[in-house]
Design a protein around this motif. Structure first.
Motif, PDB file in Angstrom:
ATOM      1  N   ARG A 212       0.827  -1.203   0.000  1.00 30.43           N
ATOM      2  CA  ARG A 212       0.000   0.000   0.000  1.00 30.43           C
ATOM      3  C   ARG A 212       0.868   1.263   0.000  1.00 30.43           C
ATOM      4  O   ARG A 212       2.044   1.225   0.354  1.00 30.43           O
ATOM      5  N   HIS A 213       0.226   2.362  -0.371  1.00 33.94           N
ATOM      6  CA  HIS A 213       0.866   3.675  -0.410  1.00 33.94           C
ATOM      7  C   HIS A 213       0.097   4.623   0.503  1.00 33.94           C
ATOM      8  O   HIS A 213      -1.078   4.416   0.800  1.00 33.94           O
ATOM      9  N   SER A 214       0.757   5.690   0.925  1.00 28.22           N
ATOM     10  CA  SER A 214       0.110   6.678   1.797  1.00 28.22           C
ATOM     11  C   SER A 214       0.621   8.071   1.435  1.00 28.22           C
ATOM     12  O   SER A 214       1.583   8.573   2.045  1.00 28.22           O
ATOM     13  N   PRO A 215       0.026   8.720   0.448  1.00 30.78           N
ATOM     14  CA  PRO A 215       0.454  10.066   0.027  1.00 30.78           C
ATOM     15  C   PRO A 215       0.466  11.044   1.204  1.00 30.78           C
ATOM     16  O   PRO A 215      -0.484  11.097   1.993  1.00 30.78           O
ATOM     17  N   THR A 216       1.557  11.820   1.290  1.00 28.22           N
ATOM     18  CA  THR A 216       1.771  12.697   2.442  1.00 28.22           C
ATOM     19  C   THR A 216       2.190  14.090   1.984  1.00 28.22           C
ATOM     20  O   THR A 216       2.975  14.229   1.041  1.00 28.22           O
ATOM     21  N   VAL A 217       1.642  15.104   2.658  1.00 22.14           N
ATOM     22  CA  VAL A 217       2.040  16.495   2.415  1.00 22.14           C
ATOM     23  C   VAL A 217       2.407  17.118   3.757  1.00 22.14           C
ATOM     24  O   VAL A 217       1.656  16.986   4.745  1.00 22.14           O
ATOM     25  N   GLU A 218       3.577  17.796   3.821  1.00 26.91           N
ATOM     26  CA  GLU A 218       4.034  18.466   5.042  1.00 26.91           C
ATOM     27  C   GLU A 218       4.334  19.932   4.734  1.00 26.91           C
ATOM     28  O   GLU A 218       4.897  20.252   3.684  1.00 26.91           O
ATOM     29  N   GLU A 219       3.941  20.793   5.688  1.00 31.35           N
ATOM     30  CA  GLU A 219       4.228  22.221   5.568  1.00 31.35           C
ATOM     31  C   GLU A 219       4.873  22.710   6.855  1.00 31.35           C
ATOM     32  O   GLU A 219       4.361  22.446   7.948  1.00 31.35           O
ATOM     33  N   PHE A 220       6.004  23.428   6.731  1.00 32.43           N
ATOM     34  CA  PHE A 220       6.713  23.980   7.876  1.00 32.43           C
ATOM     35  C   PHE A 220       6.905  25.478   7.639  1.00 32.43           C
ATOM     36  O   PHE A 220       7.414  25.882   6.587  1.00 32.43           O
ATOM     37  N   THR A 221       6.498  26.302   8.612  1.00 31.82           N
ATOM     38  CA  THR A 221       6.618  27.756   8.483  1.00 31.82           C
ATOM     39  C   THR A 221       7.450  28.305   9.629  1.00 31.82           C
ATOM     40  O   THR A 221       7.162  28.017  10.801  1.00 31.82           O
ATOM     41  N   THR A 702       7.471  28.420  15.245  1.00 26.51           N
ATOM     42  CA  THR A 702       7.201  27.668  14.030  1.00 26.51           C
ATOM     43  C   THR A 702       5.765  27.173  13.989  1.00 26.51           C
ATOM     44  O   THR A 702       5.096  27.079  15.025  1.00 26.51           O
ATOM     45  N   ALA A 703       5.304  26.848  12.784  1.00 28.01           N
ATOM     46  CA  ALA A 703       4.000  26.229  12.575  1.00 28.01           C
ATOM     47  C   ALA A 703       4.180  25.087  11.577  1.00 28.01           C
ATOM     48  O   ALA A 703       4.914  25.234  10.582  1.00 28.01           O
ATOM     49  N   SER A 704       3.527  23.947  11.858  1.00 30.48           N
ATOM     50  CA  SER A 704       3.716  22.765  11.014  1.00 30.48           C
ATOM     51  C   SER A 704       2.389  22.053  10.812  1.00 30.48           C
ATOM     52  O   SER A 704       1.492  22.107  11.658  1.00 30.48           O
ATOM     53  N   HIS A 705       2.284  21.388   9.666  1.00 33.61           N
ATOM     54  CA  HIS A 705       1.065  20.647   9.330  1.00 33.61           C
ATOM     55  C   HIS A 705       1.457  19.431   8.498  1.00 33.61           C
ATOM     56  O   HIS A 705       2.236  19.543   7.546  1.00 33.61           O
ATOM     57  N   ARG A 706       0.920  18.273   8.860  1.00 33.15           N
ATOM     58  CA  ARG A 706       1.141  17.046   8.094  1.00 33.15           C
ATOM     59  C   ARG A 706      -0.197  16.393   7.791  1.00 33.15           C
ATOM     60  O   ARG A 706      -1.052  16.260   8.667  1.00 33.15           O
ATOM     61  N   ARG A 707      -0.368  15.973   6.524  1.00 32.74           N
ATOM     62  CA  ARG A 707      -1.596  15.284   6.103  1.00 32.74           C
ATOM     63  C   ARG A 707      -1.218  13.994   5.388  1.00 32.74           C
ATOM     64  O   ARG A 707      -0.461  14.010   4.420  1.00 32.74           O
ATOM     65  N   ILE A 708      -1.727  12.852   5.923  1.00 36.95           N
ATOM     66  CA  ILE A 708      -1.448  11.541   5.353  1.00 36.95           C
ATOM     67  C   ILE A 708      -2.772  10.902   4.937  1.00 36.95           C
ATOM     68  O   ILE A 708      -3.738  10.898   5.700  1.00 36.95           O
ATOM     69  N   VAL A 709      -2.804  10.361   3.724  1.00 32.88           N
ATOM     70  CA  VAL A 709      -3.992   9.675   3.218  1.00 32.88           C
ATOM     71  C   VAL A 709      -3.664   8.187   3.064  1.00 32.88           C
ATOM     72  O   VAL A 709      -2.725   7.829   2.348  1.00 32.88           O
ATOM     73  N   TYR A 710      -4.428   7.359   3.749  1.00 33.95           N
ATOM     74  CA  TYR A 710      -4.294   5.909   3.611  1.00 33.95           C
ATOM     75  C   TYR A 710      -5.450   5.423   2.736  1.00 33.95           C
ATOM     76  O   TYR A 710      -6.600   5.403   3.180  1.00 33.95           O
TER      77      TYR A 710
END
Length: 724
Positions: A212-221, A702-710
């Motif tokens: 399986r795959h799990s597309p991920t997006v991360e943002e760091f400010t 800092t501000a951070s956000h992570r989104r993972i889709v399974y």
């Protein structure tokens, strides 16, 4: 085949062999079997026990899921069963392995999981427990003195299959498949009675393969410069899990009315997994290791064996004692690689961890009637467990680093409880339990530590059957419960992450962690229809002190670290409504349709965390289930719809998360060719809904956000069931 694997197979073969030959020694005819008196139930006479309904008659509130209900959907692990149990939710979904069992929407140790009345050992995976080796599942909303009161949210007791009085040979062979998932499985159940001895052996084998795959997006400010880094990746994970369960049981009825029972449970499992991740930096700063790969192999074995003796005393009194041991071992090998370009490793690390846990336990309960309708019970529950762990980390080209860790956990509890039937309508349960736990941890890299705790837990429950009605009753319970920190939460040893950040911090324990304690109240109304129908409304509230949360801090060495801390108080409330009935009780000429429905609404708040959405333990705010079962001749079919609400949740002043809204639809069909052969077909996760995980962190820097889709996966299971 490794020596560890050979040893585990030898243990399994010896345990199964020990159960089968003993039947040749049984020579005496079997006496008439008497019904066993359940826990927290006043024994009045034989007629009363023959019509005993644990949910309806016990003073303590309890939901019992029978073996037939457990195997209805052909599930291959117990987590899929529990997601359809009233008042229970399971985190995760979308065809993913793993998950956390929750009552009142709470997990993380707030929900107590027992196997045959005893806590499962550290590291035991619920995924590896097959539904076919389970006799029943008991869901206890309120605590009782007999079991550990480490049950702030409630207790789920999984009772393994018992020996039966008739001969049974049953074989099940099946296959499950979906996108990136394949799983052949087999189950064998053998039971018989020979004279005064009865025995049963349940065997289950499963081989899961996943990709399986799990597309991920991360943002760091960076709040000081305004620079935002955006990173995208699509981690892949492929591997397999093999599991083997065995549950042998032997029961002897002795000449003086005593019984002697040997109950064992053996679980062998092996996980092999490869994962790869290439991070693409869309803007801003790249991570230290954009390209990472990991190979993991884990072999585990768990053995538990109990010997239970029930001795009849004069005046209807009896002594119920049990002694047992458990052995749990895990060998884990992990190879981690990382670099800035594919194929060029700047990080090459191998970590080998071997752990062994051994324990002895003993329980006992003395029960005696002290007057008509008055039952007194006293007992103890003690155990001693040792855990040893050796860890070798080889970071090329540096020299290997050796770490050792040892923990000793001694626990003892004493309890007394009295159930009194004051009138035909009113029964009262009063109990108290003292529980003490001492944990000692030693190892390299941290100072020796000792943690001691002791908790008094009074419990009071009342059952009142409304006058002039045989179908309506109300309950009330007042409880004092707690949640003790696990040994791993107390160890101040740091485990580093690869790409350290506030979203991927190092982890370590806290030796100063205190237990959480809760004062609770439960109330419910129940109405019973014929043919097993029931309607109930239950409400509860808990106030928790010394609430524990995971804090993320920036250490002196510049790395982010996550550790548990006590942080004030929390409050939680819940409302549960359940209805279960056959349509024919309202429409005698209607179809052979059974209806199951329940809805749970949960609220909570943490005083130390600013609102809104400051829910305790990322509590599930709303869950609901609707199930239908229809029988037409040789065909039985049905389905269930499980809804679990989510939304934003505030974890601390700097941490937040988003919980996925889940909608799971499962359907099944069962065709009986004849009394001995039947075919079961199940389609699980029909909607194939994705499971989304989001986490947030924000402070002055800092501000951070992570989104993972399974990605979700629909599973098709086919199983042939044969009796011979």
């Amino acid at each position: 085949m490794s020596m560890h694997t050979q040893f585990r197979l030898t243990v399994l073969a010896a345990a199964v062999a020990a159960c089968l030959p003993v039947s040749v020694f049984a020579q005496q005819p079997a006496p008439t079997k008497k019904a066993e008196a359940p826990a927290n139930k006043v024994e009045i006479n034989a007629a009363a026990t023959s019509t005993y309904d644990p949910r309806r008659d016990d003073t303590a509130s309890k939901i019992v899921v029978s073996h037939d209900e457990i195997i209805k959907y052909g599930d291959t692990n117990v987590l899929d069963v529990l997601k359809r149990v009233p008042g229970v939710t399971v985190s995760g979904g979308g065809g993913r392995m793993g998950g956390e069992v929750r009552m009142r929407g709470l997990g993380s140790g707030y929900t107590q999981i027992l196997i045959n009345g005893e806590r499962a050992p550290a590291g035991f995976s619920m995924d590896s427990l097959s539904p076919d080796v389970i006799e029943r599942i008991e869901v206890l909303r309120a605590a009782s003195a007999e079991f550990s009161t480490q049950s702030i949210a409630g207790t789920i007791n999984i009772v393994l299959r018992r020996a039966i009085s008739t001969r049974q040979r049953e074989l099940k062979a099946g296959y499950s498949g979906g996108q990136g998932l394949r799983s052949p499985n087999a189950n064998l159940q053998i039971s018989d009675r020979m004279g005064t001895m009865s025995y049963s052996v349940a065997l289950n084998a499963v081989n899961n393969r996943f990709d399986r795959h799990s597309p991920t997006v991360e943002e760091f400010t960076d709040n000081s410069t305004g620079v935002t880094s955006v990173r995208e990746s699509d981690p892949s994970m492929e591997g397999g899990f093999k599991g083997l369960n065995a549950a042998p049981r032997i029961n002897w009825n002795l000449a003086n009315g005593d019984t002697l029972t040997s109950q064992s449970f053996i679980n062998l499992n092996r996980l092999q997994m490869n994962s790869d991740q290439q991070v693409t930096t869309v803007s801003g700063l790249a991570p230290a290791f954009p390209n990472t790969s990991m190979h993991t192999t884990n072999e585990g074995a768990f053995v538990r064996s109990d010997l239970n003796w029930v001795h009849k005393l004069g005046g209807s009194a009896k002594l119920d004692t049990k002694i047992g041991f458990n052995y749990n071992t895990s060998d884990n090998e992990q190879r981690r690689r990382g670099g800035r370009t594919a194929g060029v490793d700047l990080l090459d690390s191998r970590i080998d961890t071997d752990s062994t846990e051994k324990g002895l336990s003993t329980t006992g309960k003395y029960t005696t009637p002290i007057m008509e309708g008055h039952s007194l019970a006293m007992g103890w529950d003690g155990g001693y467990t040792t855990r040893d762990e050796d860890r070798v980390q080889q970071d090329q080209p540096a020299a290997p680093q050796y770490d050792v860790y040892a923990a000793k956990v001694a626990r003892f509890a004493a309890f007394a409880q009295d159930e009194w039937s004051l009138t035909k309508q009113l029964s009262v349960y009063l109990g108290a339990r003292w529980e003490g736990i001492r944990t000692t941890s030693t190892g390299s890299g941290f100072a020796d530590s000792t943690s001691r705790l002791s908790v008094w837990s009074p419990v009071a429950q009342v059952l009142y059957k409304l006058p002039n009605s045989k179908a309506d009753q109300v309950r009330l319970a007042l409880t004092r419960t707690f949640k003790a920190p696990g040994a791993g939460q107390l160890i101040p040893r740091r485990t580093p992450s690869i790409n350290n950040s506030e979203l991927e911090p190092d982890t370590m324990g806290n030796p100063d962690l205190k237990p959480e304690q809760a004062t609770g109240i439960d109330a419910s109304y129940e109405h019973y229809w014929p043919q097993g129908g029931v309607f109930s409304v239950a409400a509860s509230a808990r106030r928790i002190t010394d609430f524990t949360r995971q804090a993320i801090v920036l250490a002196d060495d510049g790395r982010w670290v996550s550790m548990p801390v006590n942080d004030g108080t929390a409050n939680t409330r819940s409302l549960e409504i359940e209805a279960k009935f056959p349509v024919k009780i309202f429409f005698p000429e209607g179809p052979a349709l059974d209806v199951r429905a329940n809805v749970s609404r949960n609220w909570s708040s943490v005083d130390a965390v600013p609102g809104p959405n400051n829910r305790l333990d990322q509590q599930t705010p709303l869950s609901a289930t609707l199930g239908l079962d229809y029988k037409l001749g040789a065909l039985t079919m049905g389905g269930s719809y499980v809804f679990r609400n989510g939304g934003p949740v505030r974890i601390s002043a700097t941490q937040a998360a988003y919980q996925t809204v889940r909608r799971d639809v499962d359907v099944y069909g069962l065709w009986k060719f004849d009394p001995k052969n039947q075919l079961r077909v199940t389609i699980g996760n029909v909607l194939a809904q994705d499971w989304v995980s989001e986490s947030f962190y924000e402070d002055a820097r800092t501000a951070s956000h992570r989104r993972i889709v399974y990605p979700g996966t629909m599973l098709v299971r086919v199983m042939m069931e044969m009796k011979f």
